[in-house]
Design a protein around this motif. Sequence first.
Motif, PDB file in Angstrom:
ATOM      1  N   MET A 230       0.834  -1.204   0.000  1.00 25.72           N
ATOM      2  CA  MET A 230       0.000   0.000   0.000  1.00 25.72           C
ATOM      3  C   MET A 230       0.869   1.255   0.000  1.00 25.72           C
ATOM      4  SD  MET A 230      -3.144  -0.940  -0.147  1.00 25.72           S
ATOM      5  CE  MET A 230      -3.948   0.626   0.214  1.00 25.72           C
TER       6      MET A 230
ATOM      7  N   PHE B 206      -5.511   3.555  -8.269  1.00 25.04           N
ATOM      8  CA  PHE B 206      -6.257   2.430  -7.704  1.00 25.04           C
ATOM      9  C   PHE B 206      -5.296   1.346  -7.238  1.00 25.04           C
ATOM     10  CE2 PHE B 206      -9.319   4.404 -10.513  1.00 25.04           C
ATOM     11  CZ  PHE B 206     -10.501   4.361  -9.787  1.00 25.04           C
TER      12      PHE B 206
ATOM     13  N   MET C 177     -10.221  -6.917  -4.605  1.00 24.40           N
ATOM     14  CA  MET C 177     -10.766  -5.772  -3.892  1.00 24.40           C
ATOM     15  C   MET C 177     -10.155  -4.528  -4.511  1.00 24.40           C
ATOM     16  SD  MET C 177     -12.952  -5.222  -1.593  1.00 24.40           S
ATOM     17  CE  MET C 177     -13.107  -6.643  -0.499  1.00 24.40           C
TER      18      MET C 177
ATOM     19  N   ARG D  30      -9.537  -0.699  -4.638  1.00 24.26           N
ATOM     20  CA  ARG D  30      -9.566   0.465  -3.744  1.00 24.26           C
ATOM     21  C   ARG D  30      -9.217   1.731  -4.516  1.00 24.26           C
ATOM     22  NH1 ARG D  30      -9.090   1.636   1.708  1.00 24.26           N
ATOM     23  NH2 ARG D  30      -7.849   3.465   2.275  1.00 24.26           N
ATOM     24  N   ASP D  31     -10.059   2.702  -4.408  1.00 19.67           N
ATOM     25  CA  ASP D  31      -9.790   4.030  -4.967  1.00 19.67           C
ATOM     26  C   ASP D  31      -8.959   4.798  -3.953  1.00 19.67           C
ATOM     27  OD1 ASP D  31      -9.886   6.779  -5.555  1.00 19.67           O
ATOM     28  OD2 ASP D  31     -11.659   6.462  -6.812  1.00 19.67           O
ATOM     29  N   MET D  32      -7.722   5.128  -4.319  1.00 13.41           N
ATOM     30  CA  MET D  32      -6.794   5.701  -3.342  1.00 13.41           C
ATOM     31  C   MET D  32      -7.153   7.123  -2.944  1.00 13.41           C
ATOM     32  SD  MET D  32      -4.688   3.369  -2.466  1.00 13.41           S
ATOM     33  CE  MET D  32      -3.048   3.909  -1.954  1.00 13.41           C
TER      34      MET D  32
ATOM     35  N   GLN E  65     -10.803   6.459  -1.017  1.00 13.76           N
ATOM     36  CA  GLN E  65     -10.681   5.388  -0.032  1.00 13.76           C
ATOM     37  C   GLN E  65     -11.832   4.391  -0.090  1.00 13.76           C
ATOM     38  OE1 GLN E  65      -9.298   6.565   3.876  1.00 13.76           O
ATOM     39  NE2 GLN E  65      -8.973   8.664   3.189  1.00 13.76           N
ATOM     40  N   GLU E  66     -12.609   4.444  -1.164  1.00 14.49           N
ATOM     41  CA  GLU E  66     -13.712   3.485  -1.289  1.00 14.49           C
ATOM     42  C   GLU E  66     -13.204   2.189  -1.900  1.00 14.49           C
ATOM     43  OE1 GLU E  66     -16.421   5.638  -3.687  1.00 14.49           O
ATOM     44  OE2 GLU E  66     -17.050   6.963  -2.045  1.00 14.49           O
ATOM     45  N   GLN E  67     -13.790   1.083  -1.422  1.00 10.45           N
ATOM     46  CA  GLN E  67     -13.399  -0.214  -1.951  1.00 10.45           C
ATOM     47  C   GLN E  67     -14.625  -0.975  -2.426  1.00 10.45           C
ATOM     48  OE1 GLN E  67      -9.490  -1.088   0.832  1.00 10.45           O
ATOM     49  NE2 GLN E  67     -11.116  -2.606   0.738  1.00 10.45           N
ATOM     50  N   GLN E  68     -14.407  -1.752  -3.497  1.00 13.37           N
ATOM     51  CA  GLN E  68     -15.487  -2.632  -3.936  1.00 13.37           C
ATOM     52  C   GLN E  68     -14.872  -3.909  -4.492  1.00 13.37           C
ATOM     53  OE1 GLN E  68     -17.429  -1.614  -7.611  1.00 13.37           O
ATOM     54  NE2 GLN E  68     -15.909  -0.069  -8.124  1.00 13.37           N
ATOM     55  N   GLU E  69     -15.572  -4.988  -4.345  1.00 12.96           N
ATOM     56  CA  GLU E  69     -15.088  -6.248  -4.858  1.00 12.96           C
ATOM     57  C   GLU E  69     -15.472  -6.341  -6.328  1.00 12.96           C
ATOM     58  OE1 GLU E  69     -16.070  -9.464  -2.363  1.00 12.96           O
ATOM     59  OE2 GLU E  69     -14.841 -10.920  -3.466  1.00 12.96           O
TER      60      GLU E  69
END
Length: 415
Positions: free
Chosen positions: A364, A374, A389, A391-393, A396-400
């Motif tokens: 990270m 990302f 997973m 993650r939008d850096m 900070q949103e994450q989606q599978e």
Amino acid sequence: MKLKALNGFKDTLPGETPLWRRLEDLARDVFARFTFSEIRLPILEKTDLFARSIGAATDIVEKEMYTFPEKQITMRPEATASLLRAYIEHGLYVQKPVQRLFTIGPMFRHERPQQGRLRQFHQMDAEILGSANPRVDAELMAMGAMLLSELGLTVSLELNSLGCPVCRPGFREGLLVFLASRQEALCDDCRRRMHTNPLRVLDCKNPACRGIVEDAPSIQDHLCPDCRTHFVAVQDGLDQLGIVYSLNRFMVRGLDYYCRTTFEFITADLGSQSAVCAGGRYDGLVEELGGPKTPGIGFAMGMERLVLLLQKQQQPAAGAEVDLFIAGLGEAASRLCFSLMHRLRQAGARVMMDPDGRSLKSQMKQADKAFARFVLILGDAELERNTGMLRDMTTQEQQEVSLGDTRMLLDAIAA
RNA sequence: GUGGGCGUGGCCUAGUUGGUUAGGGCACCUGGUUGUGGCCCAGGAGGUCGUGGGUUCAAGUCCCAUCGCCCACCCCA
């Protein structure tokens, strides 16, 4: 430290190349607007080419060239000579009456390095061949001004005319008489210069010399009718284009081939290396080199000097150069990451991963430092489901997301 | 070619009138509970103090030489 670059030769490190790119990209864009075509030229030429064009008695040719004496070849100290050689060699003059050409690349002069002056340095050269019309003089200067302005640089344009073979010899004699009458007061350099190149005394920086030269005859008052008309028309052209300039009767050129229009774009921010762009007309040079009688005018911009100036202004932070960082946990995941990375690259995305598979925290951090937009995290849980997973850096949103369809993944990181 | 200044880990640098294992900051690595960045904390790796001589019981610190870099002159973009 044992191995190092030669004195006067510099590496351009990754941190600096974006600025160089910006300079080159903008230059190509501006040159294109003025319908200039690029020409690429060799770095080595016969020594004779430079001796004949720049002038055998100039400092450049006398003591600053990187020459292989046994081969009679030299690394180019400037670009105009090579460009004209190519122009003549390939008969470019028969293809269209007026050629507008530019070239960008390294030049070599064995001088003592200092700020804004290296032994390998880089210039952007623009030349217009085949027209003596004062309009192209104004146009060329306008192009330089446009580029410098769009780079955000504050420079001033100084203009002079050096006359031509008709009027300059007379002026030179008159100047010589004047200087001889005051030579006691001149600096040592100027007493020497008087005989080698009296015009150079005009732009000596020594205060005493400057004072004397104030009373010297002005080239601008001694132009022949043709040169006078030309000079006036150049100024008229600049006025039409709204280019601000000031006349400087003390500005001369170091290279022998210049005549009539000469100009320099000057900055106050670079110490003694104040000229960031300089050029002028050289109507006799093509013929001198064995080509047809062809008028020409050109300029050279010193890229190191421009980059120095750009570095002095506030620079925006480096933009993202990485679209996606793929973080794998464990060998199995890393294997998958490796091939996935390649597929995404084939699809056009800028993707990286940690080849050594460090901890997720470490990965990270790497992603953060690389300004990755990302991060796609692949662990055992995701492996089982063939997902990752994402993650939008910045948010900070994450989606599978599913790994089955790279298209969907690409769309996700392109958003 | 001529002047001036400076050389301490990748970068910036502290090092008193020469005296115990050459400090700090940035960057780097590893941690701060089980798979998550930017802040903070802890620990760690990294230096023949440009090089070679000399003086001294002892030199990054003094002397000499040498190399390198920077700035200025010259010249030029």
